[in-house]
Design an enzyme around this catalytic site. Structure first.
Site, PDB file in Angstrom:
ATOM      1  N   GLY A  85       6.618   1.509   1.938  1.00 19.25           N
ATOM      2  CA  GLY A  85       7.268   1.058   0.707  1.00 19.25           C
ATOM      3  C   GLY A  85       7.230   2.155  -0.343  1.00 19.25           C
ATOM      4  CG  ASN A 117      -0.269   0.095   2.527  1.00 19.33           C
ATOM      5  OD1 ASN A 117       0.959   0.152   2.572  1.00 19.33           O
ATOM      6  ND2 ASN A 117      -1.027   0.108   3.607  1.00 19.33           N
ATOM      7  CE1 TYR A 163       7.096  -3.885  13.985  1.00 23.83           C
ATOM      8  CE2 TYR A 163       9.173  -4.298  15.129  1.00 23.83           C
ATOM      9  CZ  TYR A 163       8.400  -4.339  13.984  1.00 23.83           C
ATOM     10  OH  TYR A 163       8.938  -4.869  12.841  1.00 23.83           O
TER      11      TYR A 163
END
Ligand code: UDP
Length: 325
Positions: free
Chosen positions: A37, A33, A150
């Site tokens: 990236g 998406n 995380y």
């Protein structure tokens, strides 16, 4: 030939994996998406007859369903990454990491496809002994500190993948990535080495957080991708968790000096307190080192690239970027 689906395939590691699989003659489909990236990372593959991509969130189940039905194996790398991003966007971190992995595993189950699940050395938390072994206990910090969300979210991903393996026989392999570095890694989300290189090339101060004596092991992305590829081809790896990383330690201060030296930069090296760099009460790891015993016993893999070579590759990458900026 194998048809691989790479989630997060326009990211730093995913795009290198795409390169590797295409070079091996496989067909590759990327779904990304572009949250962290970048199209630029896969632009050189665009138009290759064996390469396809969808700019889409993995939680779009209609698209994901079609892509999973068409592939043989899924490399699930899509996730929220980078300490800086995790601290500033904890909701997204938790929802993407858990929700994304959930739909990937559910869809893989529908079509009975193998899933290679990317996890992280963060799941070891503070660690109880060095080096970290895959079956060690984990020690996470309190929930009031976002950083730990995380680790907890990726631990849930691991639990879920292993549950699919045990309960319904889904072939899954989990790999815990330690600090991975190389060309295309962005400094925008907090990763140290691209930040140091960019600062050095601009002759701006290099910011070392804390006292700089914390240590890390940095592994070249090409070596990491080799390990992931090897593990994907081994039936013995299924249902297992593997560390992937380098086990050569360096302090962050030494890293800053090394970058300054290899760029020939005049940058100052400045110490910045953690509270200023991240958030009040931020907890860093003093050391983080993988045991490579398990991956060595299962594969022929060894990290092969020296840190100096990697630093030089990153310098060349950012010099090239500056030329085209
Ligand atoms: N770090 C630093 N300067 C930066 C970014 C990071 O000194 O500009 C430090 C960070 O505090 C940590 C180490 O470098 O001790 C590695 O940070 P990174 O975010 O790359 O990875 P991780 O913390 O996940 O190991």
């Amino acid at each position: 030939m194998t048809h691989a689906l790479i989630t997060g395939g326009a990211g730093f590691i995913g795009s290198h994996l795409a390169d590797r699989l295409i070079a091996a003659g496989d067909t590759v489909t990327v779904i990304d998406n572009l949250s962290t990236g970048r199209y630029k990372n896969i632009a050189h593959l665009d138009g290759h007859p064996n390469f396809h991509y969808a700019i889409e969130d993995i939680r779009n189940i209609h698209v994901l369903d079609r892509l999973v039905s068409e592939c043989d194996v899924i490399f699930h790398l899509a996730a929220a990454v980078g300490v800086q991003k995790i601290i500033s966007q904890p909701i997204d971190t938790i929802e993407v990491n858990i929700g994304g992995t959930e739909v990937v595993l559910q869809t893989a189950r529908r079509y009975r496809k193998k899933v290679m699940v990317a996890s992280t050395s963060e799941v070891y938390g503070k660690g109880i002994r060095f080096p970290f072994h895959e079956d060690d206990d984990t020690v996470l910090g309190p929930t009031i500190r976002s950083r730990w969300s995380y680790a907890a979210s990726k631990a849930i991903d691991e639990f879920l993948a292993l549950a699919y393996h045990r309960e319904v026989g889904l072939p899954v392999v989990i790999f815990r990535l330690f600090n991975t570095v190389g060309p295309r890694q962005s400094g925008q989300y907090g990763m140290v080495l691209p930040r140091f290189v960019q600062a050095a090339l601009a002759n701006e101060p290099i910011s070392v957080y804390g006292d700089g004596e914390q240590q890390r092991c940095f592994c070249n992305v090409a070596d990491v991708v080799t390990a992931i590829h090897e593990l994907s081809q081994l039936p013995a790896a299924v249902g297992q968790v593997f560390n992937i990383g380098s086990n050569e330690e360096i302090t962050i201060m030494e890293l800053a000096q090394r970058v300054r030296q290899r760029t020939g930069s005049q940058s100052d090296i400045r110490l910045i307190p953690y509270d200023e760099a991240y958030e009040a009460g931020f907890e860093d790891f003093r050391r983080r080192i993988p045991s490579l015993d398990k991956i060595r016993q299962t594969t022929e893999w060894e990290p092969a690239t020296s840190l100096d070579t990697t630093i030089d590759q990153i310098i060349a990458y950012y010099r090239e970027e500056q030329t085209h900026a």
